[in-house]
Design an enzyme around this catalytic site. Structure first.
Site, mmCIF file in Angstrom:
data_model
loop_
_atom_site.group_PDB
_atom_site.id
_atom_site.type_symbol
_atom_site.label_atom_id
_atom_site.label_comp_id
_atom_site.label_asym_id
_atom_site.label_seq_id
_atom_site.Cartn_x
_atom_site.Cartn_y
_atom_site.Cartn_z
ATOM 1 N N CYS A 115 0.803 -1.154 0.095
ATOM 2 C CA CYS A 115 0.023 -0.205 0.239
ATOM 3 C C CYS A 115 0.922 1.298 -0.130
ATOM 4 C CB CYS A 115 -0.815 0.112 1.241
ATOM 5 S SG CYS A 115 -1.881 1.445 1.396
ATOM 6 N N CYS A 118 -0.354 4.409 2.334
ATOM 7 C CA CYS A 118 -0.614 4.262 3.842
ATOM 8 C C CYS A 118 -0.054 2.467 4.089
ATOM 9 C CB CYS A 118 -1.876 4.639 4.448
ATOM 10 S SG CYS A 118 -3.380 3.957 3.445
ATOM 11 N N SER A 119 -1.222 2.078 4.548
ATOM 12 C CA SER A 119 -0.909 0.714 5.173
ATOM 13 C C SER A 119 -2.114 -0.297 4.900
ATOM 14 C CB SER A 119 -0.620 0.794 6.713
ATOM 15 O OG SER A 119 -1.440 1.401 7.190
ATOM 16 N N CYS A 120 -3.043 0.010 3.870
ATOM 17 C CA CYS A 120 -4.017 -1.126 3.470
ATOM 18 C C CYS A 120 -3.614 -2.112 3.511
ATOM 19 C CB CYS A 120 -4.820 -0.217 2.417
ATOM 20 S SG CYS A 120 -5.780 1.245 2.629
#
Lengths: 211, 110
Positions: A115, A118-120
């Site tokens: 991602c 971000c950090s999906c």
């Protein structure tokens, strides 16, 4: 194990009997939580239950079951690749609140997930993302030099195998279905699931070899 | 979406940049980080955050300097607080007052 450090001296858990400096934003989170409970947005019990619920999801207990089923049941695999969320639900597991796309690794194709913004992450199957998944270096470099990053994880992908990088979004999560290791013919689904690691479902590694 | 001089949409837009080698070590979370993680989940459940894009929106609104300086869950805490203030669930004054109280509690060993 160290706590998460991101380039600055980060405070440890707030302990009243331990006079460490506590960061403003850590205190902000604590203050907000207290106020939301006092205002009845949720209860302290909701908070405890949610923490437990998040702890209870792990790659071993969730994602690995899905992959092992896909390895033994071609119909399930087809359904999983067609509509990940529906197939996961059919196993009685929570598919999460986003679309879920399963990506099948083959002898010609290696999928890996990132991602960049971000950090999906497919948390309903894999739990919390590892720190490196959220790191600036993984997010920036994977899309540019995936083979090099994979090599840093000890995964060498031959030149004649295509590497495909998938960038997750707030609405769409990916999970990799790694290749079933050789020498596992006749294995039970439970035994197969022990070969399916978190990293193999992100795509930075292969499933564990049998020997 | 506006782009900066490097064609990036903001400090969070890291795809394709150079970087150090990936440190693959595992990290444990502090208790307050687990709490912030759960708090954002409860905010989704209560429809305070419509989706993860709204959480990210608040993170991106921090601006490049603050974004770089904060740790992962500090960003989440900042975004969550901003959203709750915007929605009128809490005021900045209440937050400031509570932060002062928590600091005081810590100092007293209470």
């Amino acid at each position: 194990m160290a706590h998460e450090h991101h380039g600055h001296d980060h405070p440890h858990p707030f302990q009243p009997d331990h006079p460490e400096p506590t960061s403003y934003y850590e205190l902000l989170g604590m203050a907000l939580n207290e106020l939301l409970i006092e205002k009845g947005v949720y209860t302290a019990g909701d908070m405890r239950a949610m923490i437990e619920q998040l702890e209870a999801v792990s790659p071993e207990t969730h994602g690995a079951k899905v992959v092992a089923r896909a390895w033994v049941d071609p119909d399930f695999k087809a359904a999983l690749l067609r509509d990940g969320a529906a197939a996961v639900s059919s196993l009685g597991l929570d598919p999460g609140y986003t679309e879920l796309t399963a990506l099948e690794n083959t002898p010609r194709l290696h999928n890996v997930v990132v991602c960049t913004l971000c950090s999906c992450y497919p948390r309903s199957l894999l739990g919390r993302p590892p720190a490196w998944y959220k790191s600036a270096s993984y997010r920036s470099r994977l899309v540019r030099e995936p083979r090099k990053v994979l090599a840093e994880f000890g995964t060498t992908v031959p030149d004649d195998v295509e590497v495909r990088v998938h960038d997750s979004t707030a609405e769409l999560r990916y999970v990799v279905v790694p290749m079933r290791p050789e020498g596992t013919e006749g294995w039970s689904e439970e035994d197969l699931a022990t070969l399916v690691t978190r990293d193999s479902m992100i795509g930075v590694a292969r499933a564990k070899a049998t020997r | 979406m506006p782009h900066d001089t490097q064609g990036r949409i903001g400090p969070q837009d890291l795809g394709g940049l150079d970087g150090d080698s990936v440190d693959p070590s595992e990290h444990d979370l502090a208790q307050w980080e687990r709490m912030v993680d759960a708090m954002t989940r409860l905010m989704y459940r209560e429809k305070i955050f419509g989706d993860a894009a709204q959480l990210r929106e608040g993170i991106e609104a921090l601006g490049p300097d603050v974004y770089q300086r904060l740790s992962y869950f500090e960003r989440w805490a900042a975004s969550s607080a901003r959203k709750c203030v915007m929605e009128g669930l809490v005021t900045q004054e209440e937050l400031d007052e509570r932060i002062a109280q928590i600091r005081e509690r810590g100092r007293d060993g209470a």
